[in-house]
Design an enzyme around this catalytic site. Structure first.
Site, PDB file in Angstrom:
ATOM      1  N   ASP A   1      -6.102 -11.597 -19.228  1.00  0.00           N
ATOM      2  CA  ASP A   1      -6.462 -13.145 -19.246  1.00  0.00           C
ATOM      3  C   ASP A   1      -7.179 -13.428 -18.002  1.00  0.00           C
ATOM      4  O   ASP A   1      -7.720 -12.554 -16.984  1.00  0.00           O
ATOM      5  CB  ASP A   1      -5.213 -13.831 -19.244  1.00  0.00           C
ATOM      6  CG  ASP A   1      -5.220 -15.264 -19.916  1.00  0.00           C
ATOM      7  OD1 ASP A   1      -5.952 -16.242 -19.345  1.00  0.00           O
ATOM      8  OD2 ASP A   1      -4.614 -15.429 -21.130  1.00  0.00           O
TER       9      ASP A   1
ATOM     10  N   HIS B   1     -11.268 -16.936 -21.057  1.00  0.00           N
ATOM     11  CA  HIS B   1     -10.174 -16.338 -20.189  1.00  0.00           C
ATOM     12  C   HIS B   1     -10.560 -15.083 -19.689  1.00  0.00           C
ATOM     13  O   HIS B   1     -10.169 -14.321 -19.556  1.00  0.00           O
ATOM     14  CB  HIS B   1      -8.873 -16.213 -21.161  1.00  0.00           C
ATOM     15  CG  HIS B   1      -8.144 -17.340 -21.517  1.00  0.00           C
ATOM     16  ND1 HIS B   1      -7.381 -18.099 -20.707  1.00  0.00           N
ATOM     17  CD2 HIS B   1      -7.872 -18.051 -22.768  1.00  0.00           C
ATOM     18  CE1 HIS B   1      -6.995 -19.236 -21.395  1.00  0.00           C
ATOM     19  NE2 HIS B   1      -7.229 -18.952 -22.736  1.00  0.00           N
TER      20      HIS B   1
ATOM     21  N   GLU C   1      -9.374 -21.317 -26.593  1.00  0.00           N
ATOM     22  CA  GLU C   1      -9.525 -22.004 -25.258  1.00  0.00           C
ATOM     23  C   GLU C   1     -10.712 -21.421 -24.710  1.00  0.00           C
ATOM     24  O   GLU C   1     -11.006 -21.671 -23.330  1.00  0.00           O
ATOM     25  CB  GLU C   1      -8.478 -22.044 -24.339  1.00  0.00           C
ATOM     26  CG  GLU C   1      -7.271 -22.431 -25.029  1.00  0.00           C
ATOM     27  CD  GLU C   1      -6.066 -22.553 -24.098  1.00  0.00           C
ATOM     28  OE1 GLU C   1      -5.144 -23.398 -24.151  1.00  0.00           O
ATOM     29  OE2 GLU C   1      -5.770 -21.433 -23.454  1.00  0.00           O
TER      30      GLU C   1
END
Length: 433
Positions: free
Chosen positions: A57, A128, A197
């Protein structure tokens, strides 16, 4: 056999779901291998059979890639971590680091398999990406020196960074190289590729990315992400693997043909995935995100998200009777997700996960919401079992003083506000056309 006796839960007969999983985020907070072995034992004791490891991440890269050693050398360490949540959160000033060798992870796979647990690795792309770019800035968007200046280390903050991998062929090859080593270590047929995301602003504003988008005949950045993920999925298919990704992989309408969709933003993604013929793992955040606060009590430590009480976890109804037939046919499992931004110790992890995992495990096994009165009558025995295993669970009456985090800010969210936000986030998935 597990070294922990089976938890005293109602897990009789054949399980309703083949995939009864937990996702554990070890990227934001690295957990040493003894903690992972203990966690595997606890999952097995709850009749669960999948542990998805979120290995990368913005805040850290935890998987040894021998071809690209800087991923762990530079991407596996940050200078500090955000303390609390929201605009008033500060830094804790404490370096955080750690990563797993391939040998350690092979041993984990074997240990878990002996206890009926499949380890599903996840490498999160194309967003990420701060930990990747701290190690190899050439894979970011823009000039290398500009990326190096923007991302000198893995992100010390929590939230959603706008850093994203570029979409050059060299970057696709790099990611495929990484997944080749993942496949060498993990034997799971299913491999996680993330897809969640990924912010599109840098792609949208970058002339080179826009040229590549046009050259590839793509309409927009959503299709560009689908193209990127599709390339990775095709490469993994050549290795005999299929992918699992979060429901954002449906954006652009070009998911890999046999992809498993993990639907976390409500039911819209699950419905679209099912209509498109994809297997679905249900993990809607309102019911399965075990890092969410457990009550409105102001003493809850670092309260984030909506309230997800033990009773809420027990009321999760994965596939209601009125669910469309397509969805009923395509749901292969359910999963609880444990994001660890604010779970910085084994004790904090225990507090967040238990006893809610007991309710989730019964739902995952039996397929529907629990009778609260009946489940409540059995709770004392389950809590006594947790205590005997040394699990530092949340007491039913609220956190003990040593489990509180006074003065550390959080950002609680009203359920109605989150439902409205989810509707906005998934609006483009609502139309199957």
């Amino acid at each position: 056999m597990s070294s922990i006796d089976r938890a005293p839960l109602e897990l009789d007969g054949e399980p309703r779901f083949a995939w009864r999983g937990v996702m554990l985020d070890v990227a934001r907070r690295f957990r040493p291998m003894p903690d992972l072995l203990r966690f595997v034992d606890l999952l097995a004791a709850h009749g669960l059979n999948v542990l998805q490891l979120h290995l990368t991440d913005d805040q850290g890269w935890r998987f040894e890639v021998r071809r690209y050693p800087r991923l762990t050398e530079a991407g596996g360490r940050r200078s500090e971590s955000q303390l609390g949540h929201g605009p008033s959160a500060t830094g804790d000033g404490v370096p955080h680091e750690g990563w797993y060798t391939q040998r350690e992870l092979r041993e984990l796979v074997q240990y878990a398999a002996a206890r009926g647990i499949r380890i599903v690795p996840e490498i999160d792309v194309p967003g990420h990406a701060c930990a990747v770019l701290a190690a190899y800035p050439e894979y970011g968007v823009g000039e290398v020196e500009a990326v190096r200046a923007r991302v000198p280390e893995p992100w010390t903050r929590f939230g959603i960074s706008d850093e994203v991998l570029n979409v050059e062929e060299e970057t696709v090859r790099f990611v495929c190289d990484v997944f080749d080593e993942v496949c060498d270590v993990f034997d799971s047929e299913v491999v996680g590729i993330g897809g969640d995301e990924a912010q599109k602003r840098r792609w949208h504003e970058d002339p080179r990315t826009q040229d590549l988008l046009a050259e590839r005949g793509l309409a927009d950045e959503a299709e560009l992400q689908a193209w990127f993920l599709g390339r990775i999925a095709s490469h993994l298919a050549e290795r005999g693997r299929r992918v699992v990704g979060w429901d954002e992989m449906l954006e652009g309408r070009r998911p890999a043909p046999d992809a498993v969709v993990a639907s976390w933003r409500g039911s819209v993604g699950a419905g679209l995935a099912a209509r498109l013929g994809h297997d679905v793992v249900l993990c809607p955040d309102l019911w399965t995100y075990l890092d969410y606060r457990q009550s409105d009590d102001p003493e809850e430590p670092i309260p984030v998200g909506t309230v997800l009480s033990l009773r809420d976890a027990a009321s999760f109804d994965p596939v209601p009777d009125d669910a469309p037939a397509a969805l009923r046919d395509r749901v292969v499992g359910v999963q609880a997700n444990v994001w660890t931004e604010h779970l910085d110790s084994r004790e904090r992890l225990d507090y967040a996960v238990f006893p809610r995992l007991g309710a989730f495990a019964e739902v995952a096994w039996n397929g529907g919401p629990l009778d609260w009165a009946e489940f409540g009558s059995r709770l004392p025995g389950y809590l006594a079992w947790l205590e005997a295993q040394g699990v530092d669970f949340r007491p039913l009456g609220g956190p003990r003083p040593d489990q509180q985090r006074p003065g550390v800010p959080g950002v609680p969210r009203r359920r109605a506000d989150r439902i409205a936000q989810l509707a906005r986030l998934t609006a483009d998935l609502a139309d199957p056309a």
